[in-house]
Design a protein around this motif. Sequence first.
Motif, PDB file in Angstrom:
ATOM      1  N   GLU A   1       0.773  -1.249  -0.069  1.00 29.32           N
ATOM      2  CA  GLU A   1       0.190   0.095   0.136  1.00 29.32           C
ATOM      3  C   GLU A   1       0.665   1.373  -0.046  1.00 29.32           C
ATOM      4  OE1 GLU A   1      -2.705  -0.648  -0.680  1.00 29.32           O
ATOM      5  OE2 GLU A   1      -3.647  -2.687   0.035  1.00 29.32           O
ATOM      6  N   GLY A   2       0.275   2.213  -0.859  1.00 30.13           N
ATOM      7  CA  GLY A   2       1.300   3.480  -0.914  1.00 30.13           C
ATOM      8  C   GLY A   2       0.748   4.525   0.124  1.00 30.13           C
ATOM      9  N   PHE A   3       1.763   5.530  -0.049  1.00 25.68           N
ATOM     10  CA  PHE A   3       1.960   6.650   0.974  1.00 25.68           C
ATOM     11  C   PHE A   3       0.478   7.242   1.415  1.00 25.68           C
ATOM     12  CE2 PHE A   3       2.736  10.912   2.449  1.00 25.68           C
ATOM     13  CZ  PHE A   3       3.808  10.858   3.299  1.00 25.68           C
ATOM     14  N   ASN A   4      -0.267   7.524   0.334  1.00 26.20           N
ATOM     15  CA  ASN A   4      -1.603   8.359   0.604  1.00 26.20           C
ATOM     16  C   ASN A   4      -2.818   7.284   1.166  1.00 26.20           C
ATOM     17  OD1 ASN A   4      -1.239  11.061  -0.236  1.00 26.20           O
ATOM     18  ND2 ASN A   4      -0.215  10.216  -1.716  1.00 26.20           N
ATOM     19  N   LEU A   5      -2.573   6.081   0.570  1.00 22.77           N
ATOM     20  CA  LEU A   5      -3.673   4.941   1.335  1.00 22.77           C
ATOM     21  C   LEU A   5      -3.133   4.779   2.761  1.00 22.77           C
ATOM     22  CD1 LEU A   5      -5.525   2.694   0.114  1.00 22.77           C
ATOM     23  CD2 LEU A   5      -4.095   1.813   1.814  1.00 22.77           C
TER      24      LEU A   5
ATOM     25  N   TRP B   1       8.581   3.517  -3.544  1.00 21.94           N
ATOM     26  CA  TRP B   1       9.837   4.290  -3.266  1.00 21.94           C
ATOM     27  C   TRP B   1      11.064   3.231  -3.978  1.00 21.94           C
ATOM     28  CZ3 TRP B   1       9.640   6.253   2.484  1.00 21.94           C
ATOM     29  CH2 TRP B   1       8.607   7.406   2.260  1.00 21.94           C
TER      30      TRP B   1
ATOM     31  N   HIS C   1      -3.026  15.596 -12.232  1.00 24.02           N
ATOM     32  CA  HIS C   1      -2.137  14.480 -11.441  1.00 24.02           C
ATOM     33  C   HIS C   1      -2.431  13.307 -12.473  1.00 24.02           C
ATOM     34  CE1 HIS C   1      -1.895  10.771  -8.868  1.00 24.02           C
ATOM     35  NE2 HIS C   1      -0.742  11.240  -9.049  1.00 24.02           N
TER      36      HIS C   1
ATOM     37  N   ASP D   1       4.765  17.676  -4.983  1.00 24.38           N
ATOM     38  CA  ASP D   1       3.780  17.568  -6.148  1.00 24.38           C
ATOM     39  C   ASP D   1       2.538  17.892  -5.631  1.00 24.38           C
ATOM     40  OD1 ASP D   1       5.637  17.312  -8.117  1.00 24.38           O
ATOM     41  OD2 ASP D   1       5.176  15.251  -8.519  1.00 24.38           O
TER      42      ASP D   1
ATOM     43  N   THR E   1      -5.669   7.446  -4.436  1.00 27.65           N
ATOM     44  CA  THR E   1      -5.732   8.155  -3.063  1.00 27.65           C
ATOM     45  C   THR E   1      -4.769   9.475  -3.093  1.00 27.65           C
ATOM     46  OG1 THR E   1      -4.051   6.809  -2.234  1.00 27.65           O
ATOM     47  CG2 THR E   1      -6.311   6.220  -1.730  1.00 27.65           C
TER      48      THR E   1
HETATM   49  C1  LIG Z   1      -2.434   0.455  -7.635  1.00 24.90           C
HETATM   50  C2  LIG Z   1      -2.667   0.986  -6.100  1.00 24.90           C
HETATM   51  O1  LIG Z   1      -2.175   2.377  -6.185  1.00 24.90           O
HETATM   52  C3  LIG Z   1      -2.351   3.209  -4.833  1.00 24.90           C
HETATM   53  O2  LIG Z   1      -1.751   4.320  -5.042  1.00 24.90           O
HETATM   54  P1  LIG Z   1      -2.590   5.690  -5.154  1.00 24.90           P
HETATM   55  O3  LIG Z   1      -3.825   5.343  -4.603  1.00 24.90           O
HETATM   56  O4  LIG Z   1      -2.441   6.406  -6.597  1.00 24.90           O
HETATM   57  O5  LIG Z   1      -1.467   6.531  -4.285  1.00 24.90           O
HETATM   58  P2  LIG Z   1      -0.349   6.287  -3.072  1.00 24.90           P
HETATM   59  O6  LIG Z   1      -1.146   5.534  -2.224  1.00 24.90           O
HETATM   60  O7  LIG Z   1       0.039   7.682  -2.797  1.00 24.90           O
HETATM   61  O8  LIG Z   1       0.743   5.582  -3.916  1.00 24.90           O
HETATM   62  C4  LIG Z   1       1.111   5.970  -4.977  1.00 24.90           C
HETATM   63  C5  LIG Z   1       2.677   6.195  -4.925  1.00 24.90           C
HETATM   64  O9  LIG Z   1       3.301   6.531  -6.276  1.00 24.90           O
HETATM   65  C6  LIG Z   1       4.114   7.978  -6.242  1.00 24.90           C
HETATM   66  N1  LIG Z   1       3.339   8.695  -7.209  1.00 24.90           N
HETATM   67  C7  LIG Z   1       2.049   8.534  -7.769  1.00 24.90           C
HETATM   68  N2  LIG Z   1       1.800   9.558  -8.506  1.00 24.90           N
HETATM   69  C8  LIG Z   1       2.826  10.562  -8.125  1.00 24.90           C
HETATM   70  C9  LIG Z   1       3.162  11.938  -8.682  1.00 24.90           C
HETATM   71  O10 LIG Z   1       2.394  12.721  -9.465  1.00 24.90           O
HETATM   72  N3  LIG Z   1       4.279  12.482  -8.505  1.00 24.90           N
HETATM   73  C10 LIG Z   1       5.180  11.769  -7.536  1.00 24.90           C
HETATM   74  N4  LIG Z   1       6.175  12.455  -7.278  1.00 24.90           N
HETATM   75  N5  LIG Z   1       5.022  10.412  -7.233  1.00 24.90           N
HETATM   76  C11 LIG Z   1       3.971  10.096  -7.526  1.00 24.90           C
HETATM   77  C12 LIG Z   1       4.122   8.067  -4.922  1.00 24.90           C
HETATM   78  O11 LIG Z   1       5.263   7.520  -4.179  1.00 24.90           O
HETATM   79  C13 LIG Z   1       2.793   7.725  -4.131  1.00 24.90           C
HETATM   80  O12 LIG Z   1       2.768   7.770  -3.043  1.00 24.90           O
HETATM   81  C14 LIG Z   1      -1.566   2.191  -3.814  1.00 24.90           C
HETATM   82  O13 LIG Z   1      -1.892   2.943  -2.756  1.00 24.90           O
HETATM   83  C15 LIG Z   1      -2.075   0.922  -3.795  1.00 24.90           C
HETATM   84  O14 LIG Z   1      -1.500   0.234  -2.570  1.00 24.90           O
HETATM   85  C16 LIG Z   1      -1.597   0.297  -5.133  1.00 24.90           C
HETATM   86  O15 LIG Z   1      -0.403   0.328  -5.239  1.00 24.90           O
END
Ligand SMILES: C[C@@H]1O[C@H](OP(=O)(O)OP(=O)(O)OC[C@H]2O[C@@H](n3cnc4c(=O)[nH]c(N)nc43)[C@H](O)[C@@H]2O)[C@@H](O)[C@H](O)[C@@H]1O
Length: 391
Positions: free
Chosen positions: A37-41, A78, A249, A334, A351
């Motif tokens: 899971e990513g940062f924003n989730l 990351w 985005h 960003d 997210t």
């Molecule tokens: C497919 C799913 O996607 C979900 O991602 P989603 O909600 O977009 O968003 P996040 O939970 O943040 O995970 C996506 C990660 O990808 C990078 N990232 C995405 N967009 C950008 C951007 O515009 N700029 C930069 N610098 N980095 C970006 C960043 O590290 C971010 O935390 C995940 O939480 C789930 O676990 C799973 O991977």
Amino acid sequence: NLVLENDQCDAATKTCPDAAENTNDIKLLLYDVNPPEGFNLRRDVYMRFAIMLAEAQKDGKKENWRLVLPPWYNLFHWKSRVVKHEPMSWSYFFQVDALKSYAPVLEFNETFSQFTGNAIEIDVLYVLQNYKKLFEDGDYDDKWETTEDCYYDGEFWGYNNVTVKETVCVHYQGKISMLWELVALHPSAKTIMFSNGEIPLHTSYGTKVYWDCRKSMKFSKRLLDIADEYIKKELSCNKVKCDSYMAVHWRRQDFARSRGKDVPSPEQTAAQINKLLYEKRMDITGVFLATDATAEEIKKLKAALSRHSHEVKMFSPNHKDAMQLREGDYAVIDQIICSRAVYFIGTHESTFSFRIQEEREILGFPKETTFNRLCPDSGDCEKPARWTIVN
Ligand SMILES: C[C@@H]1O[C@H](OP(=O)(O)OP(=O)(O)OC[C@H]2O[C@@H](n3cnc4c(=O)[nH]c(N)nc43)[C@H](O)[C@@H]2O)[C@@H](O)[C@H](O)[C@@H]1O
């Protein structure tokens, strides 16, 4: 062995700003999230736990509980290995004082200095799992039951001085406040941890309680300052709400692979931005692009956009900042830049985009400038839900 420090504590007097009156009575709640899971989730999962504690304490109960902030460690998105394997505290990204103003939270390092000494022994680790037949037969009841088997990889954010006395496997479906029922199974436990913290759901999504917590998630001054300087210099804006640029985005990578039908190709993304600029006739100087796309994809998008007179900008730090920034920082910067644009268009159900929309709600932008999405190359393009602020 990682060195455990807490720079907020006074080494001489061995006191920390959040020191409880009687540290012996303090109980610690830790949680962890499914590794991919990513940062924003994860930010959303944090809110569920923060609200769970803050709400319980409003009723004058559970006052001795503290929520331990899980270090940022080994994040899937990351890619740089150095950063991946270094646990980072929340103060790196957020104003921890602001978090504390909403919920009784502690940085991981603070727990060592205040409560646990050199190691943390978790009395009970509850390994949460979804029911095998999740939501089948229309059965949405909140429920849990202990089970025989479960698996936890036991990384503990890279710290090898965290141990567990007892593990309990649980099937769980429902709101997070129900976790107190699990806590009650071990009344004498002082340190409890939940794995897979993403499984319990919000108790109060979209309510005032939700937004009060959300407002306390302020990004660190360090990151706000860098974004601010970029917005001033490169996007010609000196205000909190800018009118000089729009922002997009465009989520790619694993998201585009798993939800390909929701995310447009570079050519279609460019076409949609061009169309928007033409239709809206915004009096702006540039388009800010936030993306995790590959260099090749970005090149294609920029080529298709270059026919338009507006310049496409992406964040690139000055030399001094570049030396200090890590991958997670770029993503937050960003987001800050997108949150201040006159118009924002995000990626469906990302997210990362949701958190930008929330920030824009907090700043008070008109809704129609916030709840917009990139449409797929073909097929339906449902408008994003408007999760609007409740003050
Ligand atoms: C497919 C799913 O996607 C979900 O991602 P989603 O909600 O977009 O968003 P996040 O939970 O943040 O995970 C996506 C990660 O990808 C990078 N990232 C995405 N967009 C950008 C951007 O515009 N700029 C930069 N610098 N980095 C970006 C960043 O590290 C971010 O935390 C995940 O939480 C789930 O676990 C799973 O991977």
